[in-house]
Write a protein that holds these residues in place. Structure first.
Motif, PDB file in Angstrom:
ATOM      1  N   ARG A 197       0.956  -1.382  -0.104  1.00 11.76           N
ATOM      2  CA  ARG A 197      -0.047  -0.029   0.105  1.00 11.76           C
ATOM      3  C   ARG A 197       0.791   1.068  -0.004  1.00 11.76           C
ATOM      4  NH1 ARG A 197      -5.464   1.442   1.653  1.00 11.76           N
ATOM      5  NH2 ARG A 197      -5.722  -0.490   0.546  1.00 11.76           N
ATOM      6  N   ASN A 198       1.965   1.331   0.906  1.00  8.43           N
ATOM      7  CA  ASN A 198       2.783   2.372   0.862  1.00  8.43           C
ATOM      8  C   ASN A 198       3.509   2.699  -0.508  1.00  8.43           C
ATOM      9  OD1 ASN A 198       2.031   2.605   3.454  1.00  8.43           O
ATOM     10  ND2 ASN A 198       4.161   1.612   4.191  1.00  8.43           N
ATOM     11  N   ARG A 217       2.173   1.747  -3.326  1.00  9.51           N
ATOM     12  CA  ARG A 217       1.018   2.115  -4.379  1.00  9.51           C
ATOM     13  C   ARG A 217       1.223   0.643  -5.484  1.00  9.51           C
ATOM     14  NH1 ARG A 217      -1.731   6.527  -4.170  1.00  9.51           N
ATOM     15  NH2 ARG A 217      -0.750   8.362  -2.881  1.00  9.51           N
ATOM     16  N   ASP A 243      -6.245  -5.222  -2.458  1.00  4.97           N
ATOM     17  CA  ASP A 243      -7.258  -4.832  -3.450  1.00  4.97           C
ATOM     18  C   ASP A 243      -8.059  -5.894  -3.805  1.00  4.97           C
ATOM     19  OD1 ASP A 243      -5.956  -2.315  -4.797  1.00  4.97           O
ATOM     20  OD2 ASP A 243      -4.228  -3.654  -4.202  1.00  4.97           O
TER      21      ASP A 243
END
Length: 378
Positions: free
Chosen positions: A101-102, A104, A146
């Motif tokens: 997540r960090n 992307r 996701d």
């Protein structure tokens, strides 16, 4: 495609998570993809030609557990994956999802272990609190992914009920070449059958880890069935207690590869005992080997066993129903043969190759989601 697999378990530890990850890596290699494995150490430096990066780990109840590492961002940045695959995330896998997540990077999480039930079973007086805390952590952790893939419809419903978003069904493959009904006629299997059933008894067997959460003690219901030889394949912390509880059973210990396939082939009926399984891989292996299967009407087995066709389901809340189901199969060889043939047919198309093709399609769906707006042409 470049895939970074962050897994809670890997070689040399052998369990369902490790097996799944290894089969995925084998198929990714065969299809020409690139992969990196991040796992608890110690572990081999590579697998299937892919680099294995280890993090510090500790041993908890015979399991090697990876400690969350803040070095993961650097590892992922250096590898530049198209997608991060978190295998049964809880500690290390959660850190991998956060790192993705960090950075992307799209991420897919595989929900495989019913950790809340496991913690409740071992939580003592605080079991209820521990289970609720585990679900809060799982809900938070999977919001970082996701997409979360689950192995059965029952598990899909359970995660939805606990507020886990963006879930989809992805089952497991099975090696239908290794687990083959024809193996029953191998000389080594015939020798094993003679050892297990010297008086031509019907051999009823269990395969799996010997631990409290597997509920193998339920086999006591069938241990004294007339004309039955009970066989237990596997190892774990409950083995000594089970050997005392089931003194007439044959304990073959841990087996993998060809010796495992031979053990399945030596059986006449396969009995599964655990009620907290998210899937039930040993059921698929037994069915591939052409065995009728008996399992609790709970969790993953509800998706795998077709009652009256490939095997029988028993009510785990009513003692004696496992004995009744197994006894019915022991008494009817023709039904065993019919169900065994149907079981083999049911899993014949569930190769790991086809299941990994589905997985790669799921990867693609988060790398380029259908709702994304294409960039305008220059």
């Amino acid at each position: 495609m470049r895939v970074a697999i962050v897994t809670e378990s890997f070689l040399p530890t052998l369990n369902g998570v490790t097996t799944s990850v290894c089969r995925i890596l084998d198929c990714l290699r065969a299809a020409g993809h690139q992969a990196l494995v991040v796992c608890p150490g110690p572990a081999p430096a590579s697998y299937a030609g892919f680099e294995v990066h280890t993090v510090m780990g500790v041993t908890v109840r015979q399991f090697r557990v990876g400690l969350p590492s803040y070095d993961l961002e650097r590892v992922l940045r250096d590898f530049r994956p198209d997608v991060v695959h978190a295998a049964s995330p809880f500690g290390l896998g959660a850190r991998g999802l956060a790192a993705a997540r960090n950075l992307r990077i799209p991420a897919v999480a595989i929900y495989q272990t019913d950790m809340p039930s496991y913690l409740r079973q071992h939580g003592g007086p605080a079991a209820g609190f521990v289970e609720r805390a585990a679900w809060r952590w799982i809900r938070h952790m999977h919001t970082l992914a996701d997409l979360t893939l689950v192995p059965s419809s029952q598990t899909l419903q359970e995660l939805s009920a606990h507020g886990v978003p963006r879930t989809a069904l992805w089952r497991r493959g099975v090696d239908t070449v290794l687990f083959d009904p024809a193996r029953r006629y191998d000389p080594a299997v015939q020798d094993l059958r003679e050892l297990l059933a010297p008086h031509d008894e019907t051999i009823v067997g269990y395969v799996g880890r010997l631990a409290p959460e597997k509920e193998v003690h339920r086999l006591a219901e069938v241990a004294d069935l007339p004309g039955v030889s009970l066989c237990v394949v596997g190892d774990g912390p409950s083995r000594a207690a089970l050997e005392r509880q089931l003194p007439r059973a044959s304990f073959l210990g841990y087996r993998s590869g060809l010796p495992l396939a031979q053990a399945y082939a030596a059986l006449d009926v396969f009995a599964h005992t655990g009620t907290k399984e998210t899937f039930g891989q040993t059921l698929q292996e037994a069915m591939a080997a052409g065995l009728p299967v008996v399992a609790p009407a709970a969790g993953g087995p509800l998706d795998i066993v077709r009652p009256g066709v490939t095997g029988l389901l028993f009510d785990p809340d009513h003692p004696g129903t496992l004995r009744q189901a197994v006894g019915g199969l022991v008494a009817d060889p023709a039904m065993r043969t019919r169900m065994g043939e149907a079981a083999r047919s049911r899993v014949a198309d569930r190769s790991w190759s086809s299941l990994v093709d589905e997985l790669v399609a799921y990867y693609a769906s988060v790398i380029a989601p259908s709702w994304a707006t294409p960039a305008p042409a220059a």
